[in-house]
Design an enzyme around this catalytic site. Structure first.
Site, PDB file in Angstrom:
ATOM      1  N   ARG A 105      26.672   1.942   0.618  1.00 50.44           N
ATOM      2  CA  ARG A 105      27.480   0.732   0.383  1.00 50.44           C
ATOM      3  C   ARG A 105      26.730  -0.267  -0.483  1.00 50.44           C
ATOM      4  O   ARG A 105      25.519  -0.442  -0.324  1.00 50.44           O
ATOM      5  CB  ARG A 105      27.830   0.064   1.727  1.00 50.44           C
ATOM      6  CG  ARG A 105      28.903   0.811   2.496  1.00 50.44           C
ATOM      7  CD  ARG A 105      29.111   0.235   3.876  1.00 50.44           C
ATOM      8  NE  ARG A 105      28.709   1.193   4.882  1.00 50.44           N
ATOM      9  CZ  ARG A 105      28.590   0.917   6.189  1.00 50.44           C
ATOM     10  NH1 ARG A 105      28.838  -0.288   6.625  1.00 50.44           N
ATOM     11  NH2 ARG A 105      28.233   1.853   7.034  1.00 50.44           N
ATOM     12  N   HIS A 157      27.737  -4.195  13.974  1.00 51.51           N
ATOM     13  CA  HIS A 157      26.497  -3.780  14.661  1.00 51.51           C
ATOM     14  C   HIS A 157      26.146  -4.768  15.773  1.00 51.51           C
ATOM     15  O   HIS A 157      24.971  -4.919  16.138  1.00 51.51           O
ATOM     16  CB  HIS A 157      25.279  -3.734  13.699  1.00 51.51           C
ATOM     17  CG  HIS A 157      25.318  -2.671  12.656  1.00 51.51           C
ATOM     18  ND1 HIS A 157      24.868  -2.884  11.375  1.00 51.51           N
ATOM     19  CD2 HIS A 157      25.741  -1.387  12.694  1.00 51.51           C
ATOM     20  CE1 HIS A 157      25.004  -1.772  10.674  1.00 51.51           C
ATOM     21  NE2 HIS A 157      25.539  -0.843  11.456  1.00 51.51           N
ATOM     22  N   ARG A 167      32.729   2.086  22.420  1.00 51.17           N
ATOM     23  CA  ARG A 167      32.374   1.243  21.298  1.00 51.17           C
ATOM     24  C   ARG A 167      33.640   1.051  20.477  1.00 51.17           C
ATOM     25  O   ARG A 167      34.257   2.028  20.037  1.00 51.17           O
ATOM     26  CB  ARG A 167      31.303   1.926  20.447  1.00 51.17           C
ATOM     27  CG  ARG A 167      30.916   1.109  19.255  1.00 51.17           C
ATOM     28  CD  ARG A 167      29.859   1.800  18.439  1.00 51.17           C
ATOM     29  NE  ARG A 167      29.404   0.919  17.376  1.00 51.17           N
ATOM     30  CZ  ARG A 167      28.478   1.244  16.493  1.00 51.17           C
ATOM     31  NH1 ARG A 167      27.900   2.421  16.568  1.00 51.17           N
ATOM     32  NH2 ARG A 167      28.117   0.411  15.560  1.00 51.17           N
ATOM     33  N   GLU A 217      22.077   1.450  21.314  1.00 52.35           N
ATOM     34  CA  GLU A 217      23.451   0.942  21.429  1.00 52.35           C
ATOM     35  C   GLU A 217      24.173   1.557  22.615  1.00 52.35           C
ATOM     36  O   GLU A 217      24.953   0.893  23.285  1.00 52.35           O
ATOM     37  CB  GLU A 217      24.198   1.193  20.123  1.00 52.35           C
ATOM     38  CG  GLU A 217      23.680   0.287  19.020  1.00 52.35           C
ATOM     39  CD  GLU A 217      24.224   0.611  17.649  1.00 52.35           C
ATOM     40  OE1 GLU A 217      25.228   0.034  17.265  1.00 52.35           O
ATOM     41  OE2 GLU A 217      23.622   1.467  16.965  1.00 52.35           O
ATOM     42  N   ASN A 264      31.732   6.828  21.419  1.00 52.76           N
ATOM     43  CA  ASN A 264      31.706   6.139  20.132  1.00 52.76           C
ATOM     44  C   ASN A 264      32.514   6.990  19.148  1.00 52.76           C
ATOM     45  O   ASN A 264      32.016   7.981  18.608  1.00 52.76           O
ATOM     46  CB  ASN A 264      30.235   6.011  19.688  1.00 52.76           C
ATOM     47  CG  ASN A 264      30.088   5.330  18.346  1.00 52.76           C
ATOM     48  OD1 ASN A 264      31.077   4.973  17.702  1.00 52.76           O
ATOM     49  ND2 ASN A 264      28.854   5.146  17.920  1.00 52.76           N
TER      50      ASN A 264
END
Ligand code: AMP
Length: 401
Positions: free
Chosen positions: A241, A180, A91, A384, A7
């Protein structure tokens, strides 16, 4: 089959080597500050001492090389040769509208990842460097791209289209993509399985609440809507964010502060969210501690975050005309019972009833609603890396048939 999951972030590289026969992690670790002063590798082989290497890593290729060296190391390694790694799962942030599933990497796939640089400027270039580094270090070992956007490709047009001049969609592919995806796919699948829901008809809402946060509506295992958009800035309030705001705010701040649009976007991405409101931290643990010691803005930031999640859940109940289960996941969703309770307190009208005792359980899949609750509420720890490895195995097995 041993699968290496990579990742690559903008300045980091996380990895896990997973034995998929037993689904056990053989080693995992992280390279940090790639391309910046002070880069380091922290390598954690299962059952052995951890290794920390402080060494300059000018780019992701150097980082991948260091990871390989650690995996093969006599003392800290977990495999004897590269041949013991049968596949690599990457990923990849953005697959645009091109991929609705994982795919074996070839030149065409690399071209598409490159074409999506504009859409994922921080991640896609790093993802591609990671892929090319593995190609040069591992020869013909199959590599699979697992896109963050793929699971959301089943959204209907009415969900993904922005109300902008249509030519911008046609010319520049401006639309909602969602992110995601691997987590939403894994968690919705587990919620259906663990919650004993109807595989074809169940209506599930997944709330992935971490430093980055997003929410999705899933009908019969397929995504029909999600909160992140063209980029991971849209939707929920996050650690740093802003999530949804009036787009005119960008121009207003730019004019008032005499800053460029790029500068304001940087503020919305890195200096907003609960950090921006509270001025304390992007980490909810710090926020909770500050709120407890009387910091009003820390409490306000938490309230704004919770309120936004509850509003999104309400809107997805409307979009799906009902909901059977709500699944919480990621750092905050899995660990913060107070946040889950605060969100569910807004949802009494759905007949949701939480079990205070079950809501305290951590680290496992659990139904936290009472049997009398009209909607099942679950905590499903996301994984994940395992999901990426599962996808990789699926693709590689097809290859062998
Ligand atoms: P993630 O991005 O999924 O790693 O999630 C990070 C967020 O989860 C941070 O805001 C943390 O405050 C929160 N978090 C992680 N672990 C815990 C914990 N044990 N208790 C409360 N919050 C946590």
């Amino acid at each position: 089959m041993n699968v290496l999951v990579l990742n690559c972030g903008s300045s980091s590289l996380k990895y896990q080597l997973i034995d998929m026969n037993t689904r056990s992690v053989l080693a995992k670790g992280i390279c940090e500050k790639i391309g910046i002063e002070g880069s380091s590798l922290t390598h954690k082989p299962t059952g052995k001492e951890q290794l920390v290497v402080n060494q300059p890593m000018p780019d992701h290729k150097a980082a991948v090389k260091l990871v390989m060296d650690a995996l093969l190391d006599k003392k800290y390694g977990v495999v004897k040769s590269m041949n013991e790694i049968q596949a690599v799962g990457h990923r990849v942030l953005h697959g645009g509208k091109f991929y609705s599933g994982s795919i074996l990497i070839n030149d065409d796939v690399k071209r598409v990842i490159r074409e999506c640089f504009d859409l994922g400027p921080l991640h896609n270039p790093a993802n591609l460097i990671g892929i090319e580094a593995c190609e040069s270090l591992m020869g013909s070992t199959p590599q699979v791209a697992v896109f963050d956007t793929a699971f959301h490709q089943t959204m209907p047009e009415k969900a993904y289209l922005y109300a902008l001049p249509y030519e911008y969609y046609e010319k520049y592919a401006i639309r909602k993509y969602g992110f995601h995806g691997t987590s939403h796919w894994y968690v919705s699948g587990r919620a259906i399985e663990f919650g004993k829901l109807d595989k074809k008809k169940s209506k599930v809402i997944v709330a992935h609440l971490g430093n980055g946060a997003s929410i999705s509506a899933v009908v019969g295992g397929k995504c029909v809507d999600t909160s992140m958009g063209l980029t991971p800035l849209e939707g929920l309030v996050m650690g740093t964010r802003s999530g949804d705001i009036d787009p005119a705010v960008v121009q207003y701040i730019a004019n008032k502060e005499k800053r460029s649009v790029d500068d304001v976007l940087n503020i919305l991405n890195k200096k907003s969210g609960v950090l921006g409101i509270s001025g304390v931290s992007s980490d909810f643990r710090d926020l909770e501690a500050a709120a407890k010691s009387g910091n009003k803005l820390a409490q306000t930031a938490f309230d704004v975050f919770v309120y936004r999640v509850a509003k999104y859940i309400g809107s997805y109940v409307a979009a799906m005309n009902g909901v059977d289960a709500i699944a919480f996941t990621a750092g905050l969703g899995e660990n913060n019972g107070a946040a889950r309770k605060a969100i569910c307190d807004y949802l009494g009208y759905l007949g949701i009833k939480l079990s205070a005792k079950k809501n305290q359980i951590r680290g496992e899949e659990v139904v936290i609603s009472t049997p009398a609750s009209k909607v099942k509420v679950l905590v499903i720890p996301t994984n994940e890396e395992l999901a990426i490895a599962m996808e990789t195995v699926k693709i590689v097995k097809k290859l062998k048939k």
